[in-house]
Design a protein around this motif. Sequence first.
Motif, PDB file in Angstrom:
ATOM      1  N   LEU A  75       0.833  -1.211   0.000  1.00  0.00           N
ATOM      2  CA  LEU A  75       0.000   0.000   0.000  1.00  0.00           C
ATOM      3  C   LEU A  75       0.862   1.253   0.000  1.00  0.00           C
ATOM      4  CD1 LEU A  75      -2.900  -1.071   2.386  1.00  0.00           C
ATOM      5  CD2 LEU A  75      -2.980  -0.790  -0.108  1.00  0.00           C
ATOM      6  N   SER A  76       1.974   1.220   0.718  1.00  0.00           N
ATOM      7  CA  SER A  76       2.903   2.350   0.703  1.00  0.00           C
ATOM      8  C   SER A  76       3.502   2.519  -0.693  1.00  0.00           C
ATOM      9  CB  SER A  76       4.012   2.115   1.737  1.00  0.00           C
ATOM     10  OG  SER A  76       4.987   3.118   1.645  1.00  0.00           O
ATOM     11  N   LEU A  77       3.891   1.404  -1.288  1.00  0.00           N
ATOM     12  CA  LEU A  77       4.419   1.428  -2.655  1.00  0.00           C
ATOM     13  C   LEU A  77       3.378   1.972  -3.619  1.00  0.00           C
ATOM     14  CD1 LEU A  77       6.683   0.685  -4.629  1.00  0.00           C
ATOM     15  CD2 LEU A  77       5.783  -1.645  -4.655  1.00  0.00           C
ATOM     16  N   GLN A  78       2.151   1.538  -3.463  1.00  0.00           N
ATOM     17  CA  GLN A  78       1.060   2.002  -4.325  1.00  0.00           C
ATOM     18  C   GLN A  78       0.870   3.512  -4.179  1.00  0.00           C
ATOM     19  OE1 GLN A  78      -2.507  -0.333  -3.937  1.00  0.00           O
ATOM     20  NE2 GLN A  78      -3.778   1.289  -4.755  1.00  0.00           N
ATOM     21  N   ASP A  79       0.883   4.010  -2.951  1.00  0.00           N
ATOM     22  CA  ASP A  79       0.732   5.452  -2.724  1.00  0.00           C
ATOM     23  C   ASP A  79       1.862   6.243  -3.378  1.00  0.00           C
ATOM     24  OD1 ASP A  79      -1.582   5.035  -1.266  1.00  0.00           O
ATOM     25  OD2 ASP A  79      -0.597   5.221   0.691  1.00  0.00           O
ATOM     26  N   ASN A  80       3.102   5.769  -3.201  1.00  0.00           N
ATOM     27  CA  ASN A  80       4.249   6.457  -3.799  1.00  0.00           C
ATOM     28  C   ASN A  80       4.169   6.457  -5.319  1.00  0.00           C
ATOM     29  OD1 ASN A  80       5.552   7.210  -1.413  1.00  0.00           O
ATOM     30  ND2 ASN A  80       6.559   5.227  -1.236  1.00  0.00           N
ATOM     31  N   LEU A  81       3.809   5.317  -5.872  1.00  0.00           N
ATOM     32  CA  LEU A  81       3.706   5.228  -7.332  1.00  0.00           C
ATOM     33  C   LEU A  81       2.561   6.069  -7.872  1.00  0.00           C
ATOM     34  CD1 LEU A  81       4.473   1.460  -7.875  1.00  0.00           C
ATOM     35  CD2 LEU A  81       5.842   3.394  -8.681  1.00  0.00           C
ATOM     36  N   GLU A  82       1.457   6.107  -7.156  1.00  0.00           N
ATOM     37  CA  GLU A  82       0.321   6.918  -7.594  1.00  0.00           C
ATOM     38  C   GLU A  82       0.720   8.387  -7.676  1.00  0.00           C
ATOM     39  OE1 GLU A  82      -4.408   7.488  -6.472  1.00  0.00           O
ATOM     40  OE2 GLU A  82      -3.109   6.370  -5.127  1.00  0.00           O
ATOM     41  N   ARG A  83       1.484   8.834  -6.675  1.00  0.00           N
ATOM     42  CA  ARG A  83       1.968  10.213  -6.679  1.00  0.00           C
ATOM     43  C   ARG A  83       2.929  10.444  -7.853  1.00  0.00           C
ATOM     44  NH1 ARG A  83       3.501  10.183  -1.686  1.00  0.00           N
ATOM     45  NH2 ARG A  83       5.726  10.019  -1.981  1.00  0.00           N
ATOM     46  N   LEU A  84       3.817   9.479  -8.083  1.00  0.00           N
ATOM     47  CA  LEU A  84       4.776   9.608  -9.174  1.00  0.00           C
ATOM     48  C   LEU A  84       4.095   9.556 -10.540  1.00  0.00           C
ATOM     49  CD1 LEU A  84       7.727   9.968  -9.897  1.00  0.00           C
ATOM     50  CD2 LEU A  84       8.027   7.496  -9.683  1.00  0.00           C
ATOM     51  N   VAL A  85       3.061   8.734 -10.675  1.00  0.00           N
ATOM     52  CA  VAL A  85       2.297   8.681 -11.931  1.00  0.00           C
ATOM     53  C   VAL A  85       1.688  10.053 -12.219  1.00  0.00           C
ATOM     54  CG1 VAL A  85       0.203   7.768 -13.032  1.00  0.00           C
ATOM     55  CG2 VAL A  85       1.816   6.207 -11.950  1.00  0.00           C
ATOM     56  N   GLY A  86       1.139  10.685 -11.191  1.00  0.00           N
ATOM     57  CA  GLY A  86       0.535  12.012 -11.372  1.00  0.00           C
ATOM     58  C   GLY A  86       1.542  13.048 -11.845  1.00  0.00           C
ATOM     59  N   ILE A  87       2.729  13.014 -11.241  1.00  0.00           N
ATOM     60  CA  ILE A  87       3.774  13.960 -11.633  1.00  0.00           C
ATOM     61  C   ILE A  87       4.253  13.659 -13.051  1.00  0.00           C
ATOM     62  CG2 ILE A  87       6.129  14.726 -11.141  1.00  0.00           C
ATOM     63  CD1 ILE A  87       5.508  14.083  -8.155  1.00  0.00           C
ATOM     64  N   ALA A  88       4.484  12.374 -13.335  1.00  0.00           N
ATOM     65  CA  ALA A  88       4.972  11.984 -14.664  1.00  0.00           C
ATOM     66  C   ALA A  88       3.949  12.303 -15.746  1.00  0.00           C
ATOM     67  CB  ALA A  88       5.316  10.489 -14.673  1.00  0.00           C
ATOM     68  N   LYS A  89       2.673  12.166 -15.429  1.00  0.00           N
ATOM     69  CA  LYS A  89       1.628  12.450 -16.411  1.00  0.00           C
ATOM     70  C   LYS A  89       1.653  13.918 -16.839  1.00  0.00           C
ATOM     71  CE  LYS A  89      -3.299  11.800 -17.201  1.00  0.00           C
ATOM     72  NZ  LYS A  89      -4.565  11.300 -16.632  1.00  0.00           N
ATOM     73  N   GLN A  90       1.943  14.787 -15.888  1.00  0.00           N
ATOM     74  CA  GLN A  90       2.000  16.213 -16.197  1.00  0.00           C
ATOM     75  C   GLN A  90       3.103  16.554 -17.190  1.00  0.00           C
ATOM     76  OE1 GLN A  90       2.604  18.171 -12.471  1.00  0.00           O
ATOM     77  NE2 GLN A  90       0.610  17.583 -11.640  1.00  0.00           N
ATOM     78  N   HIS A  91       4.157  15.742 -17.230  1.00  0.00           N
ATOM     79  CA  HIS A  91       5.330  16.069 -18.038  1.00  0.00           C
ATOM     80  C   HIS A  91       5.549  15.121 -19.212  1.00  0.00           C
ATOM     81  CE1 HIS A  91       6.477  19.031 -15.059  1.00  0.00           C
ATOM     82  NE2 HIS A  91       6.214  18.126 -14.128  1.00  0.00           N
ATOM     83  N   ARG A  92       4.619  14.209 -19.432  1.00  0.00           N
ATOM     84  CA  ARG A  92       4.841  13.189 -20.460  1.00  0.00           C
ATOM     85  C   ARG A  92       4.928  13.759 -21.872  1.00  0.00           C
ATOM     86  NH1 ARG A  92      -0.943  10.035 -20.598  1.00  0.00           N
ATOM     87  NH2 ARG A  92      -2.184  11.893 -20.982  1.00  0.00           N
ATOM     88  N   ASN A  93       4.414  14.947 -22.100  1.00  0.00           N
ATOM     89  CA  ASN A  93       4.456  15.533 -23.444  1.00  0.00           C
ATOM     90  C   ASN A  93       5.739  16.316 -23.724  1.00  0.00           C
ATOM     91  OD1 ASN A  93       1.928  14.499 -24.103  1.00  0.00           O
ATOM     92  ND2 ASN A  93       0.894  16.235 -23.145  1.00  0.00           N
ATOM     93  N   LYS A  94       6.650  16.371 -22.764  1.00  0.00           N
ATOM     94  CA  LYS A  94       7.897  17.112 -22.959  1.00  0.00           C
ATOM     95  C   LYS A  94       8.813  16.438 -23.973  1.00  0.00           C
ATOM     96  CE  LYS A  94       8.129  19.286 -18.436  1.00  0.00           C
ATOM     97  NZ  LYS A  94       8.234  20.695 -18.679  1.00  0.00           N
ATOM     98  N   GLU A 100       7.880   7.698 -22.094  1.00  0.00           N
ATOM     99  CA  GLU A 100       8.267   6.323 -21.749  1.00  0.00           C
ATOM    100  C   GLU A 100       8.360   6.146 -20.238  1.00  0.00           C
ATOM    101  OE1 GLU A 100       8.644   3.442 -23.531  1.00  0.00           O
ATOM    102  OE2 GLU A 100       7.701   4.673 -25.063  1.00  0.00           O
ATOM    103  N   PHE A 101       8.888   7.156 -19.558  1.00  0.00           N
ATOM    104  CA  PHE A 101       8.966   7.089 -18.104  1.00  0.00           C
ATOM    105  C   PHE A 101       7.560   7.008 -17.512  1.00  0.00           C
ATOM    106  CE2 PHE A 101       8.956   9.122 -13.913  1.00  0.00           C
ATOM    107  CZ  PHE A 101       9.794   8.246 -13.240  1.00  0.00           C
ATOM    108  N   TYR A 102       6.676   7.845 -18.014  1.00  0.00           N
ATOM    109  CA  TYR A 102       5.284   7.822 -17.545  1.00  0.00           C
ATOM    110  C   TYR A 102       4.681   6.433 -17.724  1.00  0.00           C
ATOM    111  CZ  TYR A 102       0.227   8.286 -17.839  1.00  0.00           C
ATOM    112  OH  TYR A 102      -1.119   8.077 -17.684  1.00  0.00           O
ATOM    113  N   LYS A 103       4.885   5.835 -18.901  1.00  0.00           N
ATOM    114  CA  LYS A 103       4.316   4.515 -19.165  1.00  0.00           C
ATOM    115  C   LYS A 103       4.907   3.454 -18.236  1.00  0.00           C
ATOM    116  CE  LYS A 103       4.573   5.002 -23.873  1.00  0.00           C
ATOM    117  NZ  LYS A 103       4.601   4.484 -25.249  1.00  0.00           N
ATOM    118  N   SER A 104       6.204   3.539 -17.979  1.00  0.00           N
ATOM    119  CA  SER A 104       6.834   2.528 -17.112  1.00  0.00           C
ATOM    120  C   SER A 104       6.351   2.654 -15.666  1.00  0.00           C
ATOM    121  CB  SER A 104       8.357   2.617 -17.186  1.00  0.00           C
ATOM    122  OG  SER A 104       8.847   3.794 -16.605  1.00  0.00           O
TER     123      SER A 104
END
Length: 136
Positions: A75-94, A100-104
């Motif tokens: 659950l801790s891993l899931q929370d951390n990844l969920e936060r990272l997915v949100g950040i990566a999603k904001q920058h995936r069009n750069k 690719e990072f966002y997808k991984s």
Amino acid sequence: MTYNLQFEDVFTSVFETVVKSFKDKSRDIVNSILMSLIVSMKNKNDALRTSLEEMFEDETIIKNMNLDEYYDHMLSLQDNLERLVGIAKQHRNKSEMFNEFYKSVKDLYETVVYVTIEVGFMEAKSNHEVFLENAS
């Protein structure tokens, strides 16, 4: 055999630093860091899927695990990844590398959720089998 995947907030910090650095002329360095992060995410994803396959093959693994600790970690891993997915999603069009990072990261997040659910099903099955043995 390790079932806990260590995931530190360092990935989030490193990614945020990479995003800030992307504006500079250091795109090669940024791409290199992103590639390392992508490989790390894919390796963690593979390790998690492998551990699930091992659990399917050997049901005693679930019986011998400290499941409360395992669920807390997942659950801790899931929370951390969920936060990272949100950040990566904001920058995936750069760039393609950011995408690719966002997808991984998204793939790893989905695997963590899937594995946690499957372990729960295996635990319920194991508990039911114990109940049936005790009932007879």
